[in-house]
Design an enzyme around this catalytic site. Structure first.
Site, mmCIF file in Angstrom:
data_model
loop_
_atom_site.group_PDB
_atom_site.id
_atom_site.type_symbol
_atom_site.label_atom_id
_atom_site.label_comp_id
_atom_site.label_asym_id
_atom_site.label_seq_id
_atom_site.Cartn_x
_atom_site.Cartn_y
_atom_site.Cartn_z
ATOM 1 C CE LYS A 8 5.560 2.542 -5.018
ATOM 2 N NZ LYS A 8 4.142 2.957 -4.700
ATOM 3 C CB ALA A 91 -2.788 -1.892 -11.996
ATOM 4 N N GLY A 93 0.180 -0.938 -6.787
ATOM 5 C CA GLY A 93 0.689 -0.084 -5.719
ATOM 6 C C GLY A 93 2.119 -0.376 -5.324
ATOM 7 N N GLY A 96 5.655 -1.076 -9.877
ATOM 8 C CA GLY A 96 6.306 -2.077 -10.727
ATOM 9 C C GLY A 96 6.930 -1.493 -11.974
ATOM 10 C CB ALA A 99 10.418 -1.033 -9.592
ATOM 11 C CG ASP A 128 5.870 6.091 -7.381
ATOM 12 O OD1 ASP A 128 5.765 7.154 -6.737
ATOM 13 O OD2 ASP A 128 5.060 5.153 -7.298
#
Length: 265
Positions: A8, A91, A93, A96, A99, A128
């Site tokens: 992402k 860590a 951004g 991970g 996702a 997210d």
């Protein structure tokens, strides 16, 4: 079963205000790269998780991580033996873990179907995660869980991800935000909104990891039409009009940095 957990990126990330619940009100432009971690699963007596890959060692508690929690949150019949190939830095951004959870949701959807309240279950795992379930470009509001569709005029755009191999936790970055509302996202399509946008977490992240500035300066010399930090960092991305520009940029990056060349989904 096998599924890619697509990386992402935040083409724009506007922090509007601190909320009374301790979270932040956001406007963000989610996009996804056509590569990332890889999850595979097979039937087993009970759920299990094995972590491999370049960054697998960074997950010191694989049974307490978000993949295991995603499995626990969804009915999926008999046990699943899951292998997570951790190709994305932790860590970083890139969403991970989110996702990875999103990939589990898609695997359950394809094999058993998702419950009607899947969005709420995903949001409970992380802000997210709902966007990562579909892994298509969209607008996120609220804490990032309120999703709006957007026409994707950037699908297929060459992208290069670069990380200085320095992990950066989200909490301290948000804590260092100066609290200034610099306005909403603007534009009529994805490209316009990305170009007109910004990442309000870039400045506070730079105070914590100055090497982010080195990455951005290196990418700005590669012919990209947009360079920006993703999420709370420290990964930065560059978008190109031609794949050969992206590939040349990848070769030009310092050998010690992590890189991933791909295209937007």
């Amino acid at each position: 079963m096998k599924e890619t957990a697509y990386a992402k990126i935040n083409l724009a990330l506007h922090v509007r205000r601190r909320r009374e619940d301790g979270y932040h009100e956001l406007e963000t432009l989610f996009a996804f790269v056509d590569a990332g971690d890889v999850l595979s699963a097979s039937s087993a007596q009970a759920d299990s998780l094995r972590v491999v890959g370049e960054f697998g060692g960074a997950l010191d508690d694989p049974f307490g991580n978000i993949v295991a929690k995603a499995l626990q949150s969804l009915p999926h019949g008999p046990g699943w033996a899951v292998t997570l190939e951790k190709n994305l830095p932790v860590a970083a951004g890139l969403g991970g873990g989110s996702a990875d959870a999103g990939a589990i949701f898609r695997m359950v959807r394809d094999s058993h179907g998702l419950p009607e309240d899947w969005h709420a279950r995903a949001a409970k795992l992380g802000a997210d995660v709902p966007a990562c379930v579909e892994s298509v470009a969209c607008i996120g509001r609220g804490t990032g869980t309120e999703l709006e569709p957007i026409a994707n005029d950037l699908a297929g755009t060459p992208v290069l991800l670069v990380n200085p191999r320095i992990p950066l936790a989200t909490g301290p970055v948000f804590k260092a935000w100066d609290g200034v509302d610099r306005g909403p996202m603007e534009g009529d399509n994805l490209r316009e909104m990305a170009l007109a946008g910004r990442n309000d977490l870039e400045a506070p992240a730079l105070t914590l990891v100055s090497e982010i500035g080195d990455v951005l300066r290196a990418l700005e010399q590669t012919g990209a039409w947009l360079t920006r930090m993703s999420g709370s960092g420290a990964t930065c991305f560059a978008l190109y009009d031609r794949p050969e520009l992206r590939d040349a940029a990848k070769v030009a990056m310092p050998a010690g940095w992590w890189t991933l060349a791909g295209a937007l989904r």
